[in-house]
Design a protein around this motif. Structure first.
Motif, short mmCIF file in Angstrom:
data_model
loop_
_atom_site.label_atom_id
_atom_site.label_comp_id
_atom_site.label_asym_id
_atom_site.label_seq_id
_atom_site.Cartn_x
_atom_site.Cartn_y
_atom_site.Cartn_z
N ASP A 438 0.82 -1.22 0.00
CA ASP A 438 0.00 0.00 0.00
C ASP A 438 0.85 1.26 0.00
O ASP A 438 0.30 2.37 -0.05
CB ASP A 438 -0.93 0.00 1.21
N GLY A 441 2.41 3.16 -4.30
CA GLY A 441 1.83 4.27 -5.04
C GLY A 441 2.18 5.64 -4.49
O GLY A 441 1.94 6.66 -5.15
N GLN A 442 2.76 5.68 -3.28
CA GLN A 442 3.11 6.97 -2.66
C GLN A 442 4.56 7.37 -2.91
O GLN A 442 4.98 8.44 -2.49
CB GLN A 442 2.87 6.88 -1.15
N ARG A 468 5.24 -2.08 -11.20
CA ARG A 468 3.89 -1.67 -11.60
C ARG A 468 3.26 -0.75 -10.55
O ARG A 468 2.50 0.17 -10.88
CB ARG A 468 2.99 -2.89 -11.78
N GLY A 469 3.56 -1.00 -9.29
CA GLY A 469 2.93 -0.23 -8.23
C GLY A 469 3.53 1.14 -8.00
O GLY A 469 2.89 2.01 -7.39
N ILE A 470 4.78 1.38 -8.47
CA ILE A 470 5.45 2.66 -8.23
C ILE A 470 5.26 3.55 -9.46
O ILE A 470 5.63 3.17 -10.58
CB ILE A 470 6.95 2.45 -7.96
N PRO A 471 4.70 4.73 -9.30
CA PRO A 471 4.43 5.60 -10.45
C PRO A 471 5.71 5.90 -11.25
O PRO A 471 6.72 6.35 -10.71
CB PRO A 471 3.90 6.89 -9.80
#
Length: 508
Positions: A438, A441-442, A468-471
């Protein structure tokens, strides 16, 4: 304070106020003193016992006896040199003048500004065998250390010889003398110097000192020595746990988050770390630290959890006053790096994640895989510290299935030196509980994720999921089966070059 001088070149000698002090008859006690003085940093009592005493003896009692004898030599009412507590022993470097340390400091700090007579005195001091007569005073570990230290002393002597042969204050007779000695000792460097000096230069182009060019080539005289120029320090967390950190190289900082199975001293000889660290330190200040529970950091700790791992990273960054820096996270260090980057977005200029995962095995593994993990964890607790490497070989095979048999044997032994059996099991528990899904994405820092396609320990899909989860994160697959790359496989060079390109592209 009474002045203490210690000579490590030639036979070990100690002088207090100019008077030579009698040393213990025990060669092991003298070797212990030489080791503590030369290294100048704390050592775990268990490690000292391993270095100097065989298991059938009573190593702890022998260590206590030796320290009591050595204190009579170096300590005085106004001077305490041997510092010890329940876990560690060290020699206080600021309490004595040590010949080899003073020479190395002069060469490091003002190599091009040493006077001719000063250099001649250095050459005389270095013209001998370091800690002569103490060969075989300890086990294989001490012998390997002594060989490395003697190589360092030889490298310092060669540097002094080169400076004497090229010194502007040298007379023609002295130049001929020292050039002859240089030619005999290191013909390749001496000939390269003559060729470089004779080569015409274009206008306004500065000449690169041959010594530095030579040192950069593999096998150069100063190449191996550069791996041991790291500076080791300690910082203490709120729970009184001491964390050992090391810096090496010069330039902008790159901080490596700790991951399991590291040791600040022994990593340099590792096929999985040594050359990698040396390459990074060519252009940057590389900062590493041993995780709590392993290496030179405290082993006897109550808290061995993910939050504690992140707090230790915060502790090291704060201790060194790092303002903004790229962060390297390997294996579980990747999740620690992600959490730190989210907590401190203003300080992390880039994330480099290698072989990492966002969630541990307790969150994602099937019941069958969890059962296998639990079985390995239990085997670790009962067998890790034994002389039988079979238990540790379980990890070696999954970490580096494509490594040579020699490297696997080395890694088996290395594992036992990094941590205790109890901690090895506790680490596996802590890694299974990790979950930063979680938090991905931050992340706001530029990020690159690298992962071996056929990683036997952490599947490549776990690396893809992190990316995929990290912008904006870039994912780079590596052609390897190894979880941690060894320095002779092609993927190792691809990894280093990709990271260098990433840092350059983002101006980090």
């Amino acid at each position: 304070m009474a002045e203490l001088e210690i000579s490590l070149m030639g036979e070990l000698r100690v002088f207090s106020e100019g008077e030579e002090m009698p040393l213990p008859a025990s060669r092991k006690a003298r070797a212990l003193l030489g080791f503590l003085v030369a290294t100048g940093r704390p050592h775990r009592r268990e490690r000292l016992c391993e270095l100097f005493w065989d298991l059938p003896d009573d190593p702890k009692a022998a260590l206590r006896w030796s320290l009591s004898k050595l204190r009579k030599v170096v300590d005085a009412p106004d001077r305490v040199c041997i510092v010890s507590d329940r876990e560690r022993v060290s020699f206080a470097q600021n309490r004595a003048r040590v010949d080899i340390h003073e020479i190395q400091a002069a060469l490091r700090d003002r190599e091009g500004h040493c006077g001719f007579e000063e250099l001649e005195e250095m050459a005389r001091s270095l013209d001998g065998v370091m800690l002569d007569g103490l060969d075989g005073a300890g086990g294989e570990g001490f012998s390997a250390w002594l060989t490395a230290e003697r190589e360092d002393a030889q490298a310092a002597w060669l540097t002094v010889v080169r400076l004497l042969a090229t010194h502007p204050e040298a007379t023609p007779v002295s130049v001929r003398k020292w050039k002859r000695i240089w030619q005999e000792a290191d013909p390749e460097a001496a000939e390269a110097h003559e060729e470089e000096a004779a080569r015409p230069l274009p206008p306004q182009v500065p000449r690169l000192p041959v010594s530095r060019a030579h040192a950069q080539r593999p096998g150069g005289v100063r190449g191996a020595r550069g791996l041991r120029t790291q500076r080791i320090g300690f910082c203490e967390g709120p729970d009184r746990t001491k964390i050992a950190y090391a810096t090496v190289g010069e330039g902008p900082p790159l901080l490596k988050a700790a991951n399991w199975l590291t040791h600040l001293e022994f990593d340099w000889a590792a096929p999985i770390w040594g050359r990698c660290f040396a390459e990074i330190a060519r252009a940057r200040t590389l900062i590493r630290y041993d995780e709590r529970g392993c290496g030179l950091s405290d082993w006897d700790v109550d808290d061995l959890s993910f939050d504690a791992f992140v707090e230790d990273l915060e502790l090291v960054a704060d201790k060194l006053g790092l303002e903004r820096f790229p962060l390297l996270g390997i294996s579980q260090g990747a999740a620690v790096s992600v959490e730190y980057a989210v907590r401190h977005p203003e300080r992390v200029s880039g994330l480099i994640l290698v072989g990492g995962y966002a969630a541990g095995w307790r969150h994602l593994a099937s019941p069958e895989k969890q059962a296998r993990r639990e079985a390995v964890r239990n085997l670790t607790e009962v067998g890790w510290g034994t002389d039988n490497p079979a238990y540790r070989h379980i990890f070696s095979q999954t970490f580096m299935p494509e490594a040579s048999a020699e490297d696997l044997d080395w890694f088996d032994n290395f594992q036992r030196q990094t941590t205790s059996a109890r901690n090895a099991a506790r680490f596996q528990d802590a890694f299974g509980d990790i979950d930063v899904r979680d938090r991905l994405g931050q992340v706001r820092a530029p990020t690159i994720v690298l992962h071996s396609r056929h990683d036997q320990r952490i599947p490549v899909e776990m690396g893809r999921d992190m990316a995929r989860g990290i912008p904006g994160a870039e994912f780079v697959p590596l052609e390897s089966r190894n979880h941690v790359l060894v320095d002779y496989e092609p993927a190792w060079q691809v990894c280093l070059q990709t990271v260098a390109d990433f840092l350059s592209e983002h101006g980090i």
